[in-house]
Design an enzyme around this catalytic site. Structure first.
Site, PDB file in Angstrom:
ATOM      1  N   LYS A 214     -16.096   8.506   2.443  1.00  0.00           N
ATOM      2  CA  LYS A 214     -14.680   8.098   2.390  1.00  0.00           C
ATOM      3  C   LYS A 214     -14.633   6.621   2.051  1.00  0.00           C
ATOM      4  O   LYS A 214     -15.604   5.898   2.273  1.00  0.00           O
ATOM      5  CB  LYS A 214     -13.997   8.326   3.746  1.00  0.00           C
ATOM      6  CG  LYS A 214     -12.495   8.484   3.652  1.00  0.00           C
ATOM      7  CD  LYS A 214     -12.127   9.901   3.256  1.00  0.00           C
ATOM      8  CE  LYS A 214     -10.638  10.112   3.188  1.00  0.00           C
ATOM      9  NZ  LYS A 214     -10.318  11.540   3.000  1.00  0.00           N
TER      10      LYS A 214
HETATM   11  P1  NAD Z   1       0.362  11.013   0.217  1.00  0.00           P
HETATM   12  O1  NAD Z   1       0.222   9.542   0.275  1.00  0.00           O
HETATM   13  O2  NAD Z   1       0.613  11.644  -1.095  1.00  0.00           O
HETATM   14  O3  NAD Z   1       1.540  11.457   1.201  1.00  0.00           O
HETATM   15  C1  NAD Z   1       1.565  11.065   2.538  1.00  0.00           C
HETATM   16  C2  NAD Z   1       2.854  11.537   3.157  1.00  0.00           C
HETATM   17  O4  NAD Z   1       2.830  11.201   4.555  1.00  0.00           O
HETATM   18  C3  NAD Z   1       4.094  10.879   2.571  1.00  0.00           C
HETATM   19  O5  NAD Z   1       5.148  11.807   2.522  1.00  0.00           O
HETATM   20  C4  NAD Z   1       4.405   9.793   3.603  1.00  0.00           C
HETATM   21  O6  NAD Z   1       5.765   9.414   3.608  1.00  0.00           O
HETATM   22  C5  NAD Z   1       4.024  10.495   4.881  1.00  0.00           C
HETATM   23  N1  NAD Z   1       3.779   9.554   5.973  1.00  0.00           N
HETATM   24  C6  NAD Z   1       3.056   8.412   5.924  1.00  0.00           C
HETATM   25  N2  NAD Z   1       3.129   7.770   7.110  1.00  0.00           N
HETATM   26  C7  NAD Z   1       3.901   8.548   7.904  1.00  0.00           C
HETATM   27  C8  NAD Z   1       4.372   8.416   9.235  1.00  0.00           C
HETATM   28  N3  NAD Z   1       4.043   7.351   9.966  1.00  0.00           N
HETATM   29  N4  NAD Z   1       5.146   9.394   9.729  1.00  0.00           N
HETATM   30  C9  NAD Z   1       5.505  10.468   8.985  1.00  0.00           C
HETATM   31  N5  NAD Z   1       5.103  10.642   7.719  1.00  0.00           N
HETATM   32  C10 NAD Z   1       4.315   9.682   7.186  1.00  0.00           C
HETATM   33  O7  NAD Z   1      -0.952  11.603   0.921  1.00  0.00           O
HETATM   34  P2  NAD Z   1      -1.544  13.051   0.752  1.00  0.00           P
HETATM   35  O8  NAD Z   1      -2.587  13.020  -0.311  1.00  0.00           O
HETATM   36  O9  NAD Z   1      -0.451  14.049   0.707  1.00  0.00           O
HETATM   37  O10 NAD Z   1      -2.363  13.193   2.114  1.00  0.00           O
HETATM   38  C11 NAD Z   1      -1.723  13.596   3.318  1.00  0.00           C
HETATM   39  C12 NAD Z   1      -2.812  13.985   4.313  1.00  0.00           C
HETATM   40  O11 NAD Z   1      -3.583  15.066   3.783  1.00  0.00           O
HETATM   41  C13 NAD Z   1      -3.808  12.885   4.647  1.00  0.00           C
HETATM   42  O12 NAD Z   1      -4.233  13.041   5.980  1.00  0.00           O
HETATM   43  C14 NAD Z   1      -4.963  13.178   3.711  1.00  0.00           C
HETATM   44  O13 NAD Z   1      -6.188  12.632   4.172  1.00  0.00           O
HETATM   45  C15 NAD Z   1      -4.949  14.686   3.774  1.00  0.00           C
HETATM   46  N6  NAD Z   1      -5.609  15.344   2.664  1.00  0.00           N
HETATM   47  C16 NAD Z   1      -5.193  15.119   1.386  1.00  0.00           C
HETATM   48  C17 NAD Z   1      -5.798  15.814   0.354  1.00  0.00           C
HETATM   49  C18 NAD Z   1      -5.318  15.678  -1.065  1.00  0.00           C
HETATM   50  O14 NAD Z   1      -5.704  16.513  -1.897  1.00  0.00           O
HETATM   51  N7  NAD Z   1      -4.480  14.705  -1.386  1.00  0.00           N
HETATM   52  C19 NAD Z   1      -6.860  16.696   0.609  1.00  0.00           C
HETATM   53  C20 NAD Z   1      -7.246  16.905   1.935  1.00  0.00           C
HETATM   54  C21 NAD Z   1      -6.602  16.222   2.949  1.00  0.00           C
END
Ligand code: NAD
Length: 449
Positions: free
Chosen positions: A138
């Site tokens: 990471k």
């Molecule tokens: P992103 O940045 O596209 O979206 C994050 C979302 O979370 C946004 O809607 C944001 O407004 C919201 N958010 C941020 N802080 C917040 C808070 N304090 N309270 C409520 N909502 C909040 O990120 P993403 O890629 O969608 O990732 C989201 C999660 O999924 C993370 O934990 C990431 O590690 C995990 N993840 C992502 C992927 C991927 O393919 N992008 C794969 C596996 C896991």
């Protein structure tokens, strides 16, 4: 390659990951659930539990309690106004016994070293649970990308990539998008690495990149589609019909937004959604297309006229069959777990449930599909993209979709069966299954030198 403050020589192995959170660099948002959350302690607790359940050797267990290597770097960036701002970045390999490190790059103002190490360890478990030949890594930069211009973001990405380049490579460590990074950022990383190698083309160095430079069409929605497959599978095991069921969702980003579409097209009702800007609810179900239009304009779900405003603190107490955290880690702590109405949690985010929250959910009989299984569709698709890059031959969409579905179903079935045979939660079973696989690889390789 250890950074200042790495575990080497800093006390008993496993007491802490490399580096400590810098003053004032705590989790963003400052909401109660994340304030006291220690992600490294949480993952160590999970590793310890899984090691005991799986009965792995004390030597292997000890090695997994310390990240393999941690690099902390200064990232100086020329800002648009002419001054130089210095950001802090990290890249961590937790374990690479089963293959190159795999894990996202996160840009977030609350990022800190223990969090990056914890997320890397999570990836070791995740890649093992879905049986793909990668280890756990990471990285990221502590920054607020919303306050950076596109030029500043590109310069930051390129300088960060340069600083951690010694850790990256198709056979060494393959980054992907994570919170606040996207295919554009992946393209800059790819280009910087290629330039550092004299212009040599290395499409396998990142995944989640644009189609025009070797990306894969279904990559963007793969995490969400894997989450939905887990919702279907767990509902089927528990005898809950999917059609008409209600979902509460936290996060409407790269995972949450496509997931909302998939849930709604599967006949589910999205009754509440929250993000960093606020939350909204509608008992009759939210029109996801209209909500997405609103988020494109407003940057948040807050203020969406097709639903009622909701205090984000009340998100989890909205009645629903399933709750899906798809934002940041530590969102479901004990108070949120106590207020949760849903009987099922499917963890789309990484590490969204704290250990205290987890034990409340267990006491209350809530079924939790853990992150290392639920959101593994993304890393599985990354594996397919990486394999295609190395073959120099793109797969058809049908092949990608059917292999993704097959992998996720097999992984879910394996964890469900393990939980039943051990008589433990899916989280504990997934951890045990993962550590068995990592331990087996460590045992057969032996210890160098
Ligand atoms: P992103 O940045 O596209 O979206 C994050 C979302 O979370 C946004 O809607 C944001 O407004 C919201 N958010 C941020 N802080 C917040 C808070 N304090 N309270 C409520 N909502 C909040 O990120 P993403 O890629 O969608 O990732 C989201 C999660 O999924 C993370 O934990 C990431 O590690 C995990 N993840 C992502 C992927 C991927 O393919 N992008 C794969 C596996 C896991």
């Amino acid at each position: 390659m250890s950074a200042p403050g790495s575990p080497a020589g800093s006390g008993p192995a496993g007491d802490g990951p490399a580096g400590k959170a810098a003053a004032g660099s705590g989790p963003a948002g400052g909401e109660p659930a994340r304030a006291a959350y220690d992600p490294w302690a949480a993952i160590l607790g999970r590793i310890d539990d899984a090691a005991a359940l799986a009965g792995i050797s004390a030597d292997v267990h000890r090695m997994l309690r310390v990240p393999e290597r941690v690099l902390e770097v200064a990232v100086p960036v020329r800002m648009d106004d002419g001054r130089v701002e210095v950001f802090t970045g990290w890249r961590v390999h937790h374990d690479t016994t089963r293959g190159p490190a795999k894990g996202g790059v996160r840009f977030h103002p609350g990022l800190n070293a223990p969090e990056v190490s914890a997320l890397a360890a999570d990836m070791t478990l995740k890649t093992a649970v879905v049986g793909i030949p990668f280890g756990g890594g990471k990285g990221g930069v502590r920054c607020d990308p919303s306050s950076l211009s596109s030029g500043e973001l590109e310069r930051l990405t390129r300088r960060y990539t340069f600083e951690v380049a010694s850790m990256l490579g198709p056979d060494r460590d393959v980054p992907a998008p994570d919170v606040n990074t996207d295919e554009r950022v992946m393209a800059w990383i790819l280009d910087t690495i290629d330039m550092l190698h004299g212009g040599r083309s290395m499409p396998g160095v990142v995944t989640g990149k644009p189609l025009s430079v070797g990306g894969m069409r279904l990559h963007a929605g793969a995490t969400a589609s894997g989450v939905l497959r887990c919702v279907r599978a767990v509902f089927s095991e528990l005898g809950i019909p999917l059609a008409g069921s209600r979902a509460v969702l936290q996060g409407f980003g790269k995972v949450g937004a496509p997931l909302a579409f998939l849930m709604s097209s599967g006949g589910m009702r999205l009754v509440a959604v929250g993000d960093a800007g606020g939350a909204v609810e509608s008992a009759g179900g939210i029109d996801v297309g209209l909500l997405a239009d609103h988020v494109r304009r407003a940057g948040t779900v807050a203020g969406f006229s097709g639903a009622h405003p909701l205090d984000p603190a009340d998100l989890w107490s909205v009645p629903a069959e399933v709750a899906v955290p798809a934002a940041l880690e530590g969102a479901l702590d004990a108070p949120q777990a106590l207020s949760l109405q849903a009987k099922v949690v499917v963890e789309a985010a990484n590490g969204p449930t704290t250990p205290a929250g987890d034990s409340v959910l267990a006491d209350r009989g809530v079924t939790v599909v853990p992150d290392i299984l639920a959101n593994a569709g993304g890393v599985t698709a990354s594996y397919f993209e990486w394999a295609q890059g190395r073959q120099g031959y793109p797969w058809g969409e049908d092949l990608v979709a059917s292999r993704l579905a097959g992998n996720m179903e097999e992984a879910f079935g394996g964890v469900w069966a393990k939980a039943a045979s051990l008589g433990v939660s899916m989280r504990r079973a997934a951890g045990a299954l993962a550590l068995e696989r990592v331990a087996e690889a460590m045992e057969v390789r032996g210890l160098f030198p």
